[in-house]
Design a protein around this motif. Structure first.
Motif, PDB file in Angstrom:
ATOM      1  N   LYS A  20       0.836  -1.199   0.000  1.00 49.55           N
ATOM      2  CA  LYS A  20       0.000   0.000   0.000  1.00 49.55           C
ATOM      3  C   LYS A  20       0.869   1.246   0.000  1.00 49.55           C
ATOM      4  O   LYS A  20       2.001   1.238   0.477  1.00 49.55           O
ATOM      5  CB  LYS A  20      -0.912   0.020   1.227  1.00 49.55           C
ATOM      6  CG  LYS A  20      -1.945  -1.086   1.224  1.00 49.55           C
ATOM      7  CD  LYS A  20      -2.834  -0.980   2.439  1.00 49.55           C
ATOM      8  CE  LYS A  20      -3.858  -2.101   2.463  1.00 49.55           C
ATOM      9  NZ  LYS A  20      -4.691  -2.034   3.673  1.00 49.55           N
ATOM     10  N   THR A  21       0.330   2.322  -0.534  1.00 50.32           N
ATOM     11  CA  THR A  21       1.018   3.611  -0.518  1.00 50.32           C
ATOM     12  C   THR A  21       0.059   4.639   0.054  1.00 50.32           C
ATOM     13  O   THR A  21      -1.144   4.425   0.127  1.00 50.32           O
ATOM     14  CB  THR A  21       1.434   4.040  -1.940  1.00 50.32           C
ATOM     15  OG1 THR A  21       0.268   4.125  -2.758  1.00 50.32           O
ATOM     16  CG2 THR A  21       2.440   3.076  -2.525  1.00 50.32           C
ATOM     17  N   GLY A  22       0.608   5.736   0.459  1.00 52.89           N
ATOM     18  CA  GLY A  22      -0.226   6.794   1.017  1.00 52.89           C
ATOM     19  C   GLY A  22       0.542   7.604   2.034  1.00 52.89           C
ATOM     20  O   GLY A  22       1.769   7.528   2.137  1.00 52.89           O
ATOM     21  N   GLU A  23      -0.206   8.369   2.794  1.00 53.79           N
ATOM     22  CA  GLU A  23       0.392   9.242   3.801  1.00 53.79           C
ATOM     23  C   GLU A  23       0.983   8.401   4.923  1.00 53.79           C
ATOM     24  O   GLU A  23       0.433   7.372   5.308  1.00 53.79           O
ATOM     25  CB  GLU A  23      -0.695  10.170   4.357  1.00 53.79           C
ATOM     26  CG  GLU A  23      -0.147  11.352   5.102  1.00 53.79           C
ATOM     27  CD  GLU A  23      -1.240  12.329   5.504  1.00 53.79           C
ATOM     28  OE1 GLU A  23      -0.931  13.190   6.331  1.00 53.79           O
ATOM     29  OE2 GLU A  23      -2.365  12.243   5.000  1.00 53.79           O
ATOM     30  N   ALA A  24       2.117   8.850   5.445  1.00 54.02           N
ATOM     31  CA  ALA A  24       2.806   8.100   6.496  1.00 54.02           C
ATOM     32  C   ALA A  24       3.161   9.014   7.663  1.00 54.02           C
ATOM     33  O   ALA A  24       3.153  10.234   7.536  1.00 54.02           O
ATOM     34  CB  ALA A  24       4.063   7.441   5.933  1.00 54.02           C
TER      35      ALA A  24
END
Length: 182
Positions: A20-24
Motif C-alpha cells: 500500500k502507498t499513502g500518507e505516512a
C-alpha cells in the motif's frame, strides 16, 4: 519458540500493508532497556506493524520477550491488536513493555496459543484508571509519619512517639532544620 511465533505473526501483518502507498507518520519506539527504534509507518496500517518493528530490535533479539504491549503516554492508552495507526501517532514515542512469561509450566503450555478474548482483556486491565487521591488524608498521614520519625530520632520509643503524637504533642524545630534569616 514463542518469540519466533510472535515475530512471524507481526511480520505477516506488516507484509499485508507493504504494497500500500499513502500518507505516512514517523513513530519512535522506546524499548525497555532505554534504546529507541524509529520508523516510518503508513496511516491506517495495523498496530502489528509497530509490534514487528519492536520485535526486530536488538533489545527483542536479546531478551526474546514472551510478548509486548505498546503504551502511548498521551492520551494514556495501551494499544490493542485491532487498533490502527492514525495521525495522532505522528512524531509520537510509544513505550514498549515486555510481557513476562507465566511461571507455572502448565499455564505456560496452556497459554502457548492464547484465545482472542484473553488478548483483548489483558491490555484493558493494564490501562485502568488510577484511583482518586484524597490529598487531605495523604497529608495527614505524611505529617503523622514525619512527627513520629522526629520523636524516634530524638530517642523516644515508637509506642511513646505514637502516644505523644495522638495527644497533639510535637517536638520544637531543631537548630539544623531552621533556615538562616535572609
Amino acid at each position: 519458540r514463542r518469540y519466533d511465533a510472535l515475530r512471524a505473526a507481526a511480520a505477516s501483518a506488516e507484509k499485508a500493508t507493504a504494497e500500500k502507498t499513502g500518507e505516512a507518520v514517523d513513530i519512535a519506539l522506546r524499548m525497555p532497556n532505554g534504546s529507541q527504534v524509529k520508523g516510518h509507518f503508513l496511516l491506517d496500517a495495523p498496530i502489528a506493524c509497530l509490534v514487528a518493528k519492536a520485535l526486530e530490535s536488538d533489545w527483542a533479539q536479546e531478551a526474546l520477550p514472551w510478548g509486548i504491549h505498546l503504551r502511548m503516554a498521551y492520551p494514556r492508552k495501551v494499544l490493542k491488536e485491532g487498533d490502527v495507526i492514525t495521525k495522532d501517532f505522528h512524531r509520537c514515542t510509544l513505550s514498549v513493555q515486555e510481557e513476562q512469561a507465566p511461571e507455572d509450566e502448565e499455564l505456560l503450555a496452556a497459554s502457548a496459543a492464547p484465545s482472542p478474548e484473553a488478548k483483548q482483556r489483558e491490555p484493558e486491565a493494564m490501562s485502568s484508571e488510577l484511583p482518586e487521591l484524597n490529598e487531605e488524608e495523604a497529608m495527614a498521614r505524611t505529617q503523622r509519619a514525619f512527627e513520629i520519625q522526629r520523636y524516634l530520632r530524638a530517642g523516644v520509643s515508637l509506642e511513646e512517639a505514637e502516644r505523644k503524637y495522638a495527644a497533639g504533642e510535637v517536638l520544637p524545630p531543631t537548630d539544623e532544620s531552621r533556615r538562616p534569616e535572609p
